[in-house]
Design a protein around this motif. Structure first.
Motif, short mmCIF file in Angstrom:
data_model
loop_
_atom_site.label_atom_id
_atom_site.label_comp_id
_atom_site.label_asym_id
_atom_site.label_seq_id
_atom_site.Cartn_x
_atom_site.Cartn_y
_atom_site.Cartn_z
N UNK A 6 -8.74 -6.87 -0.88
CA UNK A 6 -7.58 -6.71 -0.19
C UNK A 6 -7.50 -6.10 1.06
N UNK A 14 -1.16 -11.08 3.98
CA UNK A 14 -1.64 -10.02 3.19
C UNK A 14 -2.54 -10.58 2.37
N UNK A 34 -4.35 -10.31 -1.16
CA UNK A 34 -4.51 -9.42 -2.63
C UNK A 34 -5.07 -10.05 -3.41
N UNK A 37 0.70 -0.51 0.73
CA UNK A 37 -0.16 -1.64 -0.13
C UNK A 37 -1.65 -1.00 -0.27
N UNK A 38 -1.90 0.04 0.18
CA UNK A 38 -3.03 0.57 -0.04
C UNK A 38 -4.57 -0.39 0.16
N UNK A 39 -4.27 -1.25 0.85
CA UNK A 39 -5.54 -2.06 1.44
C UNK A 39 -6.77 -1.41 1.79
N UNK A 40 -8.05 -2.14 1.82
CA UNK A 40 -9.38 -1.61 2.05
C UNK A 40 -9.41 -1.60 3.60
#
Lengths: 321, 321
Positions: free
Chosen positions: A133, A147, A149, A259-262
């Motif tokens: 992500x 994005x 995901x 989005x709390x991505x890495x």
């Protein structure tokens, strides 16, 4: 032999076409600078002609291709392969470019937003390799984003997801975006804001060390001029770069909360401002995120260089695998 | 017989436990109001005991359950079933509630953020039925949200995706969120902002028609009081409701640009302000989105009523199917 990927990047000044290996390296490419004057049909012909010539030159057949990926700025209706609107090409409205190019080929053709293409390129071959992500943000004249995901591009319902450049971060701002709204991230933080910000500071009496001609046209202020200002320790240039970094930092924080991505990967021309810029972006971000980061998270610079447009477009064909 | 879903909603004042049919209707439920005084282990015991009692009362066995879904406010590390932090329960930090409840059952137990649970409930049984991509936003004391992407909850890397309440929409605002930042959507637009906004207006000389006692404690201002103000045509209450609607409208616009969902569903206590509020939210949104909406898009009110917490929590078990 592993199949070759073909990528086409429709930019505002350059039309780039490339054959790309499955490790993300460019086998061959060609660049045209006359595409913006073409009609819709002429552009489709130009793209198709370029691909066929590149294949011939490299003694490849169409069957050696995995597919053809096309990246174009603007709003793209992905599922239909249609350019809804684009500021790069005059008069292109609701044009089914994918099918117009597809008519010349039997391998699949994909049309997507250029920032989506770059995001997928960074995910497959660049800074995002191995991550599930992530968000890619390109900061130049405008701000685009893509994005990822669960290992796939998230495009939303129409295909226009990731328009973080149009999210509003300063509602009361006097700065107006090309979209017509005030205080979009794009309006306050990227290339299109620089002339306004520079003039504003000079008119407020701030002194620049840049040696500007009498009657200087502020619309000429761009990232390159401010980079020169940064190198010459110009306080006006530095203040504007910090202003941009402030809003980009807030924009990244908002992406993080949403989005709390890495990982967030940054690309685009304004990154040439270097660590002075990037460190401020990170500072603004981490001052706000603080103890709300519960797992490893990074903000990094894109790894694919100037060919990210065509390599990204080519990478879209890997979505078919 | 189709299996029964079990839902547990850990609220700030109520602990609700329910058995829910697969059509989203409640078979039976119980409510406790003493859970906030319990220790971590006592809460896990209380939840497990409630479920076992409900099963017994309804002559059901554990094997009649599809699973148990638990919704809790705060930051939840979904993959580990851990409450990282929650403002509802004192001293709960990094507590593995899922496993503590799982120890009592053989059917799967799921722990998630309460807004995620509500979002999935609305998606399965409510306003989002039949939609693939949607965002649910609950506006009450705070603002929570859940994101549905391709028919599944998108939780992000840690499990904290969808924190639109913490995205910053007015960086220069004097209003501070519980997270410590200024100008979060939550700080300026929901229940926690109301006392400040009310006092600010009164101190600026605006006159309320509400009959408030001498020495009125502004911290008592809440959604209910402003609803009364709205009904009594109080200009102060109406202005605050419009201010909230303004920022929520911008927040929804930002979600629209970021995620391009088909649908945004609104829930939460402040929606009791009715059309006066909702119409303003929509006005602010559509004034900005204008010609950038290329496909059908709607902002609607949640359809599941006051049981959305437990029904949403129960719906999480359908993710296992």
């Amino acid at each position: 032999m592993k199949k070759i990927l073909c990528g086409v990047d429709i930019g505002g000044t350059k039309l780039s076409t490339a054959l790309v290996r499955q490790d993300g390296t460019v086998l061959d490419k060609c660049i045209d600078c006359d595409h913006v004057d073409k009609t819709e049909i002429q552009l489709a012909e130009q793209i198709s002609g370029n691909i066929i010539r590149l294949l011939d030159k490299n003694k490849l057949a169409e069957t050696d291709l995995l597919g053809i990926g096309i990246g174009c700025a603007g709003h793209i209706r992905f599922r239909d392969g249609v350019i809804i609107t684009t500021s790069n090409l005059k008069g292109f409205k609701e044009y089914p470019l994918r099918d117009a190019v597809q008519a010349h080929f039997s391998v699949p053709v994909i049309l997507d937003n250029d920032a989506n293409a770059q995001a997928f390129g960074e995910f497959k071959f660049g800074a995002g390799k191995g991550v599930e992500n992530m968000v890619f943000l390109t900061i130049s004249t405008g701000i685009g984003a893509g994005i990822i995901i669960n290992n796939r591009l998230y495009r939303g319902y129409t295909g226009t997801a990731g328009e973080f450049g149009h999210t509003i971060v300063e509602p009361g701002s006097g700065l107006k975006c090309t979209c017509g709204n005030h205080g979009c991230l794009m309006a306050v933080a990227c290339g299109m804001a620089l002339p306004h910000l520079f003039r504003e500071k000079i008119e407020a009496g701030e002194k620049t060390r840049l040696d500007l001609p009498a009657g200087f046209d502020y619309s000429m202020v761009d990232g390159k001029l401010l980079k020169q200002g940064l190198e010459e320790n110009d306080p006006v240039s530095k203040a504007i770069i910090l202003d941009s970094g402030y809003y980009v930092g807030i924009g990244l924080y908002n992406i993080f909360q949403a989005l709390n991505p890495q990982l967030i990967v940054l690309g685009g021309g304004l990154l040439s401002w270097g660590d002075f810029y990037l460190n401020h972006i990170r500072k603004i971000f981490y001052e706000r995120a603080r103890d709300m980061i519960f797992d490893p998270f990074e903000i990094v610079i894109s790894k694919i260089g100037s060919d990210v447009g065509v390599i990204g477009a080519a990478s879209l064909t890997l979505e078919l695998c």
